[in-house]
Structures are given as structure tokens and as C-alpha cells.
Motif scaffolding. Structure first.
Motif, PDB file in Angstrom:
ATOM      1  N   SER A   1     117.625 145.653  97.443  1.00 50.53           N
ATOM      2  CA  SER A   1     116.603 146.019  96.924  1.00 50.53           C
ATOM      3  C   SER A   1     114.463 145.223  97.086  1.00 50.53           C
ATOM      4  CB  SER A   1     116.405 146.565  95.267  1.00 50.53           C
ATOM      5  OG  SER A   1     116.568 145.507  95.200  1.00 50.53           O
ATOM      6  N   LYS A   2     114.013 146.450  97.393  1.00 55.04           N
ATOM      7  CA  LYS A   2     112.131 145.717  97.771  1.00 55.04           C
ATOM      8  C   LYS A   2     111.151 147.030  96.713  1.00 55.04           C
ATOM      9  CE  LYS A   2     109.533 144.084 101.026  1.00 55.04           C
ATOM     10  NZ  LYS A   2     109.725 143.751 102.579  1.00 55.04           N
TER      11      LYS A   2
ATOM     12  N   LEU B   1     107.621 152.300  92.919  1.00 58.32           N
ATOM     13  CA  LEU B   1     109.196 152.914  93.675  1.00 58.32           C
ATOM     14  C   LEU B   1     110.150 150.912  94.176  1.00 58.32           C
ATOM     15  CD1 LEU B   1     108.242 156.244  95.007  1.00 58.32           C
ATOM     16  CD2 LEU B   1     108.913 155.711  92.411  1.00 58.32           C
ATOM     17  N   THR B   2     111.228 151.751  94.229  1.00 55.82           N
ATOM     18  CA  THR B   2     112.285 150.544  94.820  1.00 55.82           C
ATOM     19  C   THR B   2     112.743 151.159  96.170  1.00 55.82           C
ATOM     20  OG1 THR B   2     112.688 149.650  92.876  1.00 55.82           O
ATOM     21  CG2 THR B   2     114.221 148.847  94.870  1.00 55.82           C
TER      22      THR B   2
END
Length: 417
Positions: free
Chosen positions: A384-385, A390-391
Motif C-alpha cells: 500500500s502507498k 487515499l491509498t
């Protein structure tokens, strides 16, 4: 003539004073008395023949076996003969039915009693006549330990070693000449230990200081926690691959792992932390990466052999492996796999970390030609980033794990992994 029983008597630095009257009578009744020079000096008036235990020990054992068929034999040993002593060796070699053992208090028992510390949960490590390599991982997280020393691995050498691996949570208790008139005991900081001279006859106890902070290491440590080459970071076996590779290697306590193309040492380090008493031998061709590896050894308290060389150079100095992790081949994949196949011990495994389809194909074909069963796992993960509030998931480069093993039975050949 019927074999005579061999009497093994534990004795302390207090000599005859620490033995019962009955034990002294039995020693005096023996025809031959074996022991070290120090133990034999406690019996200047022994009426029989005195013989010094010499090296190689096997020669002395054969002599004891031969002598005991005709004459009564007593063997003197320091402390408890079954505690890192000659007792177990003689019982195994000559037969338990021929050996009787009268133990004395062990040096570790006496040391803990002088320190006033409980030792039922203590870890005991013998450095007597052995290498100090690997002590860091043996002691990490151990609140109480006892170290049996020798004239090479002195208390000051041990303290310097612990400080090298930043294991500053320990205080030390040193007990010298236990049970004799020269007995001396005391607590020391590691810094004080380095500056103090001690008798060669000593035992070192280590204990965590109250509220000492000891780092905790988990399986699958964050990549960022390892020292890596800069600015081109990322030359590290990623966490997800590392964990899967360790599973595929099927490491065993006391086994030997080769880490070829070790880079930062992340695989070696996690292998040691997850498998007690594992022996690791790593080779890395890039000197900068090797320096990062050394830094990571200190941070994660793992003391293993790591050399600067381009494999297969250097591998001839390693013991035969039970497992091989090939993280980088330097263009020598076929040669390396052939050599590893020749040296691999029965039941061993080879795991190749391939990032190109050319290396994948070459590894599979070579290993199969060498008589191995081969399994391939494609590992493609995302992390995840954050993106604004948001992601999103960012994909990582796919990696092929090629695992090879030799089937020993038809059942192994048909086994679906």
C-alpha cells in the motif's frame, strides 16, 4: 580377567578437602590414577601410578580401556564430570556399565551460589577450546547466562565482544578459583571487565540489568531497517521473498547455510534469528554491500562468516551445506549450481532467487540435469502507498523462487509440494 570398573571422581579447587572419606579411600585403593596435572597434584602420596590425561584424548581413552582390564583405574575430573567434562565421553566410549561417576559441584553451580542468583533458567555456553563466533545470537534475549572460559576467551575478551555487538544490557559476575584459598568473586560492568585481569580459572555469569532495553526482532523485518547501498537502494531480498525463501530452504538447527550473493545479509540474518544454532557462510562480491552486511550483523546481533569474493571463489573454504540460497550469481549461474550440487549434503535444498526469465529457465534446466526435483513459485506482491487522503497498491517486481531437492524415495518423487 573380568573387566574392572572405572571410577570417575569430580574434584574442585579445594582438592581432597572437598571429597568424602569413602571417596578418598576408593581413590587410594586404585592401581592407576588419571587426571590433569593440577588434579594429580592434590594426591602427592598416592601409592599407585599417576598418569596425566593428554591430547589427543582418544589415545588416553584407549589406554584407560586397556589398563582397566587388568587393574583398577580412577579418573579425576574438574567439578561435575558429566557437565562439559570427560565423564560422558568415557561412559559413551567404554560403556556405561563399566563406569561409575562420583560428581562434585560444577563450577557453574558454585558461581551462581556465590552470586546469590537462581540458575534454573540460565543458558550455559562453553567457550573452552571453542570459537567465540556465534555467541551474539546465542545470548541475544537471554536474561541470565553462564560462560565457561579459557585462556583465550577471557572475561575481557568476552566483554569486548559483547560491546562490539552493542549488547550493553549485561552486567557480569566473575568467579575465580572457586573453592580454593585464592577464590575471588565480584560484579563488573562490561567496561570494568575490559580493564581487569583475571585468573585463567574462572567462570563468567551474565545478567540483564534491571530495566535494560533489549531489541526484539521479528520474522520478516522491514526492508528499511537494514543498512543498504545508497543512492541505489533496493538491492536487498525483499521481506516477502525473504520469508518465503526461508520456508523453502527448510533450515534445521545446527545445519549449514550458504548465502551466495548475500548483499546486505538480510537472508542470512533472518535465517539465524529463526533457526537456533544455524551456521551461516556468506559471500558477497561488492565491497560496499559487504560493509552494509557487517553493519547489519551488529544491529541484529548475528555473528556469521561473510567474505568478500565473487563466487565460486571462497566457497572451497566453507563446510558442505545443508541449504544454499543463491541471491545473485554474477553471471556464473550454471557453474555455481553445479558446484553447489556436488557439495550439498544429503537431504539438502537449493533455492535460487531469479528475477529474469532467462535465469529462471537456466536454473530450472540446470538443476533438473543435475538430478534434482524442481519447484517454481512466482511471487508477485503489492504494498500500500498513500496518495493524498487515499491509498493505492504499488506492485513490486515479480520474483521466481526456484527450489531444488533430490528425491530419496519414490514417495518423495510423487510428493506434491
Amino acid at each position: 580377567m573380568k573387566d574392572k570398573q572405572i571410577l570417575i571422581v569430580g574434584i574442585g579447587d579445594d582438592g581432597k578437602a572437598g571429597l568424602s572419606v569413602r571417596t578418598l579411600e576408593r581413590i587410594a585403593a586404585s592401581a592407576i590414577l588419571y587426571g590433569g596435572e593440577r588434579q594429580l597434584s592434590f594426591f602427592p602420596d598416592f601409592p599407585g601410578e599417576k598418569r596425566v590425561i593428554r591430547s589427543p584424548l582418544q589415545d588416553t581413552i584407549q589406554e584407560i580401556e586397556q589398563s582397566s582390564t587388568q587393574q583398577s583405574v580412577t579418573v579425576l575430573a574438574s567439578g561435575d564430570p558429566l557437565f562439559y567434562g570427560i565423564g560422558a565421553t568415557l561412559a559413551h566410549k567404554l560403556g556405561r556399565e563399566r563406569v561409575e561417576i562420583i560428581p562434585h559441584l560444577s563450577s557453574v553451580q558454585l558461581a551462581f551460589s556465590r552470586a546469590g542468583e537462581s540458575w534454573h533458567a540460565a543458558k550455559v555456553v562453553s567457550l573452552h577450546g571453542k570459537s567465540i563466533r556465534g555467541l551474539a545470537q546465542k545470548l541475544h534475549g537471554v536474561p541470565v547466562a553462564a560462560l565457561l572460559t579459557d585462556d583465550v576467551h577471557t572475561p575481557s575478551v568476552i566483554a569486548e565482544y559483547l560491546k562490539k555487538f552493542e549488547m550493553n544490557e549485561y552486567d557480569a559476575f566473575v568467579a575465580e578459583h572457586l573453592g580454593s584459598e585464592q577464590e575471588r568473586t565480584g560484579w563488573y560492568s562490561l567496561d570494568d571487565l575490559i580493564q581487569t585481569d583475571f585468573s585463567p580459572l574462572n567462570v563468567v555469569l551474565l545478567k540483564h540489568r534491571k530495566n535494560a532495553k533489549v531489541p526484539v526482532f521479528k520474522l520478516g523485518m522491514d526492508d528499511e531497517s537494514f543498512a543498504q547501498r545508497k543512492p541505489d537502494r533496493g538491492l536487498i531480498t525483499k521481506r516477502e521473498i525473504r520469508v518465503l525463501a526461508l520456508s523453502e530452504l527448510a533450515l534445521q538447527p545446527g545445519g549449514v547455510l550458504w548465502d551466495i550473493g548475500a548483499c546486505t545479509g538480510s537472508v542470512s540474518i533472518e535465517a539465524i534469528l529463526s533457526t537456533p544454532h544455524l551456521q551461516v557462510y556468506a559471500v558477497e562480491k561488492n565491497e560496499g554491500d559487504l560493509q552494509n552486511l557487517f553493519e547489519n550483523q551488529v544491529k541484529f546481533r548475528t555473528d556469521f562468516v561473510a567474505i568478500h569474493a565473487k563466487a565460486p571463489e571462497g566457497l572451497d573454504g566453507f563446510p558442505d551445506p545443508d541449504a544454499v540460497f543463491l541471491g545473485g550469481s554474477g553471471g556464473e549461474l550454471i557453474e555455481l549450481l553445479t558446484l553447489c550440487a556436488e557439495r550439498l549434503r544429503p537431504g539438502g535444498r537449493i533455492v535460487v532467487n531469479a528475477i529474469t526469465i532467462e535465469n529462471l529457465y537456466q536454473a530450472q534446466q540446470t538443476l533438473q540435469k543435475l538430478g534434482f526435483q524442481v519447484s517454481i513459485t512466482l511471487v508477485q506482491t503489492s504494498r500500500s502507498k498513500p496518495i493524498l487522503n487515499l491509498t493505492r497498491l504499488e506492485g513490486m517486481n515479480p520474483v521466481y523462487l526456484v527450489t531444488a531437492w533430490r528425491a530419496e524415495t519414490e514417495e518423495d518423487e510423487n510428493h506434491v509440494r
